[in-house]
Write an enzyme that holds these catalytic residues in place. Structure first.
Site, PDB file in Angstrom:
ATOM      1  CE  LYS A  22      94.001  43.602  15.876  1.00  0.00           C
ATOM      2  NZ  LYS A  22      92.634  43.389  16.357  1.00  0.00           N
ATOM      3  CG  ASN A  23      92.808  39.562  16.018  1.00  0.00           C
ATOM      4  OD1 ASN A  23      92.894  40.600  16.683  1.00  0.00           O
ATOM      5  ND2 ASN A  23      92.268  39.525  14.816  1.00  0.00           N
ATOM      6  CB  CYS A 118      83.067  48.571  15.869  1.00  0.00           C
ATOM      7  SG  CYS A 118      83.245  47.095  14.912  1.00  0.00           S
ATOM      8  NE  ARG A 123      83.202  42.922  15.979  1.00  0.00           N
ATOM      9  CZ  ARG A 123      84.511  43.142  16.013  1.00  0.00           C
ATOM     10  NH1 ARG A 123      84.983  44.350  15.814  1.00  0.00           N
ATOM     11  NH2 ARG A 123      85.344  42.162  16.284  1.00  0.00           N
ATOM     12  CG  ASP A 308      90.174  40.138  10.473  1.00  0.00           C
ATOM     13  OD1 ASP A 308      90.632  39.597  11.482  1.00  0.00           O
ATOM     14  OD2 ASP A 308      89.034  40.642  10.428  1.00  0.00           O
ATOM     15  NE  ARG A 400      91.787  49.404  17.964  1.00  0.00           N
ATOM     16  CZ  ARG A 400      90.612  48.767  17.834  1.00  0.00           C
ATOM     17  NH1 ARG A 400      89.621  49.353  17.219  1.00  0.00           N
ATOM     18  NH2 ARG A 400      90.425  47.569  18.339  1.00  0.00           N
TER      19      ARG A 400
HETATM   20  C1  EPZ Z   1      87.578  38.258  16.042  1.00  0.00           C
HETATM   21  O1  EPZ Z   1      86.498  39.111  16.385  1.00  0.00           O
HETATM   22  C2  EPZ Z   1      88.702  39.173  15.594  1.00  0.00           C
HETATM   23  N1  EPZ Z   1      89.100  40.051  16.701  1.00  0.00           N
HETATM   24  C3  EPZ Z   1      88.253  40.012  14.394  1.00  0.00           C
HETATM   25  O2  EPZ Z   1      89.380  40.764  13.961  1.00  0.00           O
HETATM   26  C4  EPZ Z   1      87.850  39.059  13.272  1.00  0.00           C
HETATM   27  O3  EPZ Z   1      87.353  39.814  12.185  1.00  0.00           O
HETATM   28  C5  EPZ Z   1      86.755  38.099  13.768  1.00  0.00           C
HETATM   29  O4  EPZ Z   1      87.234  37.399  14.954  1.00  0.00           O
HETATM   30  C6  EPZ Z   1      86.370  37.066  12.727  1.00  0.00           C
HETATM   31  O5  EPZ Z   1      87.487  36.348  12.340  1.00  0.00           O
HETATM   32  C7  EPZ Z   1      89.872  39.544  17.686  1.00  0.00           C
HETATM   33  O6  EPZ Z   1      90.235  38.390  17.694  1.00  0.00           O
HETATM   34  C8  EPZ Z   1      90.277  40.502  18.776  1.00  0.00           C
HETATM   35  P1  EPZ Z   1      83.362  36.679  15.908  1.00  0.00           P
HETATM   36  P2  EPZ Z   1      85.188  38.488  17.124  1.00  0.00           P
HETATM   37  O7  EPZ Z   1      82.812  36.536  17.279  1.00  0.00           O
HETATM   38  O8  EPZ Z   1      85.603  37.451  18.080  1.00  0.00           O
HETATM   39  C9  EPZ Z   1      78.748  37.319  15.158  1.00  0.00           C
HETATM   40  C10 EPZ Z   1      90.536  42.651  13.230  1.00  0.00           C
HETATM   41  O9  EPZ Z   1      90.432  43.312  12.182  1.00  0.00           O
HETATM   42  N2  EPZ Z   1      78.601  37.037  16.586  1.00  0.00           N
HETATM   43  O10 EPZ Z   1      83.919  35.480  15.223  1.00  0.00           O
HETATM   44  O11 EPZ Z   1      84.372  39.629  17.614  1.00  0.00           O
HETATM   45  C11 EPZ Z   1      79.376  38.688  14.926  1.00  0.00           C
HETATM   46  O12 EPZ Z   1      78.391  39.694  14.957  1.00  0.00           O
HETATM   47  C12 EPZ Z   1      89.300  42.211  13.969  1.00  0.00           C
HETATM   48  O13 EPZ Z   1      91.633  42.287  13.738  1.00  0.00           O
HETATM   49  C13 EPZ Z   1      77.312  36.910  17.114  1.00  0.00           C
HETATM   50  O14 EPZ Z   1      76.316  37.045  16.404  1.00  0.00           O
HETATM   51  O15 EPZ Z   1      84.465  37.813  15.868  1.00  0.00           O
HETATM   52  C14 EPZ Z   1      79.992  38.546  13.572  1.00  0.00           C
HETATM   53  O16 EPZ Z   1      79.012  38.791  12.590  1.00  0.00           O
HETATM   54  C15 EPZ Z   1      88.031  42.750  13.343  1.00  0.00           C
HETATM   55  N3  EPZ Z   1      77.171  36.655  18.438  1.00  0.00           N
HETATM   56  C16 EPZ Z   1      80.417  37.072  13.531  1.00  0.00           C
HETATM   57  O17 EPZ Z   1      79.697  36.418  14.582  1.00  0.00           O
HETATM   58  C17 EPZ Z   1      78.260  36.505  19.274  1.00  0.00           C
HETATM   59  O18 EPZ Z   1      78.078  36.263  20.475  1.00  0.00           O
HETATM   60  C18 EPZ Z   1      81.900  36.854  13.741  1.00  0.00           C
HETATM   61  O19 EPZ Z   1      82.216  37.359  15.001  1.00  0.00           O
HETATM   62  C19 EPZ Z   1      79.554  36.643  18.712  1.00  0.00           C
HETATM   63  C20 EPZ Z   1      79.702  36.898  17.381  1.00  0.00           C
END
Ligand code: EPZ
Length: 422
Positions: A22-23, A118, A123, A308, A400
């Protein structure tokens, strides 16, 4: 609304085919906006999130044909009619924010609703916006929207404060047409980043270093079309690995890339679960007389243990001997499943980002609810091993991220039925 009714089940046995990630599929579908040529994307998982991304692309003017039988999507973005995304659709999935980079790269303008937080955390997208700004875009936030505009994006050096998956993906896509070279440092190295870079390179982009902490993108003038197969979903695979372990079962997972599962395999072996690497498959089994050892987990960006998989692994630790510690370092609020586990008799104490788990919890069936897709899957896993019947509501979260989750579990011998909620 629907719910799952799950009963204590016999050991799950048999084969399960893992679907496309999915990701990986979501950013790659967003990336198809970068080219006006047609793209064929295979092994697309049949998920609601994919359907929403399809609608978002169609709303922008793309032609998207989804052959659900063969899990293939044909997409052509030759006549994009607008660069402002439909807010109602955008608000349905956070990954929709990934259309910002492609629209900015191709049209020099994008207006997308700011994704809400969420249940697992705020996020924010500040790192995405910092990257767009470094590339020379004017980025403003107003009335809950992000607007980015630029006449010509210029390659830049961007250092990410945190190796954010989404920010790495969005900036990589935004920079494919930028003048000169863009260097993203301290970027995410997840397998889904590599899959996206491979897709972009197959279109004619010039991206090097994906899978390392520094990605270099040399801007190009034009991109072609391509055919691409999505990598297997390492989190769906990990979820079924736990299903085998928690029921003392014996499952063969087909369509897996063992390389992507190393942190999960290593942790499972630490608990005394058997994991055998086969040709393009994995066998996971546990004998009922083997003692399941408690272990400590700390979620970190890849290649450490994935956030995850935190909830799903916790359901296994509840059945282990002795105590375990689970530390969640990626999201600030990803223990929503703990209160649901407690309703099933689990003994867990939370101290800020660490959950202390007492093993040998005699889990008993209860009415619980899925709070996010991974927590929902974890509740199903726990219910397979809990005495009595467990009713899991809000299972739309599970749908989802997991295709035919209950059907796949039933085929392995699990006692799970899907019902309309009263
Ligand atoms: C991706 O989300 C995945 N989703 C998430 O999977 C996964 O948990 C996550 O990566 C971490 O591996 C998809 O790929 C669609 P991040 P993403 O940006 O990109 C902080 C699932 O269950 N952050 O790496 O949103 C953020 O708050 C989902 O399939 C900032 O602070 O994750 C978080 O604490 C859930 N500023 C951390 O980084 C930013 O601009 C990781 O977020 C971006 C992120």
């Amino acid at each position: 609304m629907e719910k799952f009714i799950v009963e204590k089940s016999p050991p799950l046995k048999g084969k399960v085919k893992i679907g496309g990630s999915k990701n990986s599929a979501l950013p790659i579908l967003a990336a198809s906006l970068l080219t006006q040529e047609s793209c064929t994307i295979k092994d697309i998982p049949k998920l609601q999130d994919i359907d929403i991304m399809k609608k978002i692309l169609e709303d922008l003017g793309a032609t998207v044909i989804w052959d659900e039988k063969d899990n293939v999507i044909h997409v052509q973005s030759s006549n994009i009619t607008k660069t402002e995304a439909n807010t109602e659709l955008i608000n349905k999935i956070r990954a929709s924010f990934l259309i910002m980079g492609p629209l900015l790269a191709r049209y020099g303008y994008a207006k997308v609703a700011l994704p809400g937080g969420c249940c697992i955390g705020a996020r924010p997208v500040d790192l995405h916006l910092k990257g767009f700004h470094n590339l020379g875009a004017e980025v403003i936030q107003e009335h809950g929207y992000v607007i980015a505009r630029a006449n010509m994006l210029k390659g830049a050096k961007i250092y990410l404060d945190f190796p954010s998956v989404g920010a790495t993906e969005n900036i990589m896509m935004a920079s494919v047409y930028a003048e000169g070279q863009t260097v993203i440092e301290n970027c995410a190295i997840e397998p889904e980043i590599v899959d996206l870079a491979n897709f972009l390179n197959s279109l004619g982009a010039q991206i090097k270093g994906a899978g390392t902490d520094t990605i270099k993108i040399n801007g190009v003038k034009k991109l072609e079309g391509a055919e691409h197969t999505i990598i297997p979903d390492r989190i769906e695979a990990g979820t079924f690995m736990i299903a085998a372990a928690i029921t003392n079962g014996d499952i063969i997972l087909e369509n897996v890339l063992v390389e992507h599962l190393k942190p999960i395999i290593a942790k499972l072996k630490e608990t005394n679960v058997n994991v055998e690497e086969l040709e393009n498959a994995l066998r996971v089994y546990k004998d009922e007389n083997t003692v399941l050892k408690g272990v400590d987990i700390k979620t970190m960006p890849y290649p450490s243990f994935p956030t995850d998989m935190q909830a799903q692994f916790m359901s296994l630790l509840l059945c282990g001997e002795g105590s375990s510690m689970v530390t969640e370092t990626v999201f600030e609020n990803r223990f929503m499943h703990v209160s649901e586990f407690k309703r099933m008799g689990a003994e867990i104490k939370i101290d800020s980002r660490t959950a202390f788990i007492e093993g040998k919890s005699k889990l008993s069936g209860a009415s619980v609810k899925a709070t996010d897709l991974r927590a929902g899957a974890a509740l199903v896993l726990a219910a397979l091993n809990a005495d009595g019947i467990t009713e899991i509501s809000d299972i739309h979260h599970i749908d989802r991220g997991y295709c035919s989750f209950d059907e796949k579990i039933r085929l392995l011998g699990g006692k799970i039925t899907r019902m309309k909620s009263s």
